[in-house]
Design an enzyme around this catalytic site. Structure first.
Site, PDB file in Angstrom:
ATOM      1  N   THR A 118      65.837  12.417  45.122  1.00 31.23           N
ATOM      2  CA  THR A 118      66.437  12.222  46.445  1.00 31.23           C
ATOM      3  C   THR A 118      65.436  11.677  47.447  1.00 31.23           C
ATOM      4  O   THR A 118      64.226  11.926  47.349  1.00 31.23           O
ATOM      5  CB  THR A 118      66.976  13.572  46.979  1.00 31.23           C
ATOM      6  OG1 THR A 118      67.381  13.435  48.340  1.00 31.23           O
ATOM      7  CG2 THR A 118      65.918  14.667  46.918  1.00 31.23           C
ATOM      8  N   TYR A 142      65.649  21.857  49.614  1.00 28.96           N
ATOM      9  CA  TYR A 142      66.297  20.949  48.654  1.00 28.96           C
ATOM     10  C   TYR A 142      65.337  19.834  48.259  1.00 28.96           C
ATOM     11  O   TYR A 142      65.074  19.605  47.073  1.00 28.96           O
ATOM     12  CB  TYR A 142      67.577  20.385  49.283  1.00 28.96           C
ATOM     13  CG  TYR A 142      68.143  19.203  48.528  1.00 28.96           C
ATOM     14  CD1 TYR A 142      68.561  19.324  47.210  1.00 28.96           C
ATOM     15  CD2 TYR A 142      68.264  17.952  49.158  1.00 28.96           C
ATOM     16  CE1 TYR A 142      69.072  18.226  46.525  1.00 28.96           C
ATOM     17  CE2 TYR A 142      68.776  16.868  48.479  1.00 28.96           C
ATOM     18  CZ  TYR A 142      69.184  17.005  47.160  1.00 28.96           C
ATOM     19  OH  TYR A 142      69.680  15.932  46.486  1.00 28.96           O
TER      20      TYR A 142
END
Length: 328
Positions: A118, A142
């Protein structure tokens, strides 16, 4: 005989689209999913193995049964806000699940690994076109957990010859234009489906989280990539590994950032309906602007993000939003 690929999270939004393009490319995708956030109805293109990455026995059983030539690893917890309030959950599930998967793959002799990472690993770097060499400074758990898995892959690559391609995504949007599969989360947190639910009257209004950012209209800026373009890159990455071309990191975006308000304006043009909105406070962990430099993927993989414009992304998502969706 077709080559088999294990697709973790294959019942989820991106994983299901990946299974579709893998099947079209001549592979047999095996979906490995615990269905906590995935949908049984999304498994259409190959076998299904219900299992949990936190259970090493499930991982070993899947490799033993299907003997895949590669893994495409999509399964992960991915809610930025939740990762800020419950970091332990993200470190436990994302990192330990990936470790079980990597060790299970190596134990089974499967040494080709494509990882869904990501842009959140870069953190908040405003005014910078982020490329693969940009410093990684994640600002939420995250992104930090994904960065840790990238490091893990490098370690296992050096010690055990694990071949890996890492894709750092920017904001994924849109749906299969044929309407067979789509985007459906519980809870839904992504801008475009939330916006279209508000347009369709499925929720009262779209909340715009923060209107005082230092951007051209005060709202966050993101680089959006169509899910079909994104998963096409994964097939190219898989072939890269099967051709023995070595370990590589690729960003997947378009190099163009759109603000929340600009996305809303495009929605009006596509749907011919107004978007009911309410103003909300900033969310913890949200970066101001994230825009990708994806020249490497285009030059080295031959990747072409042909559908990654707001009209196609919103239009395909609108088609799905007006359908029945997946059954609970």
């Amino acid at each position: 005989m077709t080559q088999t690929v294990l697709v973790t999270g294959g019942a989820g939004y991106i994983g299901a689209h990946a299974c579709k393009v893998l099947k079209a490319a001549g592979f047999t995708p095996v979906t490995f999913d615990n269905l906590n956030t995935g949908w049984q109805d999304a498994v259409k293109y190959g076998p299904f193995f219900k299992g949990d990455l936190m259970n090493r026995a499930d991982v070993d059983a899947a490799f033993a049964q299907y003997q895949p030539v590669a893994v495409l690893h999509f399964a992960a917890l991915s809610l930025v806000g939740e990762s800020m309030t419950d970091p332990g959950k993200y470190w436990r599930v994302n990192v330990m699940g990936a470790l079980n998967l990597i060790e299970g793959a190596l134990a089974a002799g499967c040494k080709n690994f494509v990882f869904s990472s990501t842009c959140a690993t870069y953190g908040d770097q405003d005014g910078v076109l982020l490329d693969e060499d940009s410093v990684q400074r994640p600002i939420n758990s995250y992104g930090a957990s994904k960065r840790a898995i990238e490091d893990m892959l490098a370690n296992f690559g050096a010690s055990h010859g694990l071949n890996h391609v890492i894709f750092r995504y920017f904001n994924v949007a849109g749906c299969d234009p044929e309407g067979e599969i789509g985007e459906q989360h519980v809870p839904e947190t992504h801008l475009i489906p939330l916006m279209l639910d508000a347009v369709a009257g499925k929720r009262p209004a779209l909340t715009v989280f923060g209107s005082d950012y230092p951007t051209r209209d005060g709202t966050c800026i993101r680089d959006y990539v169509h899910v079909m373009d994104l998963v096409a890159a994964h097939v190219l990455g898989l072939r890269w590994l099967l051709d023995g071309r070595g370990n590589r990191v690729f960003n997947l975006g378009t190099g163009t950032g759109f603000s929340v308000r600009e996305v809303i304006d495009h929605s009006r043009a596509v749907t011919n309906r107004d978007v009911p909105i309410v103003e909300g406070a900033r969310r913890a962990g949200d970066a101001v602007a994230l825009v990708s430099g994806s020249a490497r993927a285009m030059q080295e993989l031959g990747w072409e993000p042909t559908r990654s414009n707001l009209r196609d992304m919103i239009g395909d998502a609108w088609t799905w939003a007006q359908g029945k969706g997946y059954s609970a």
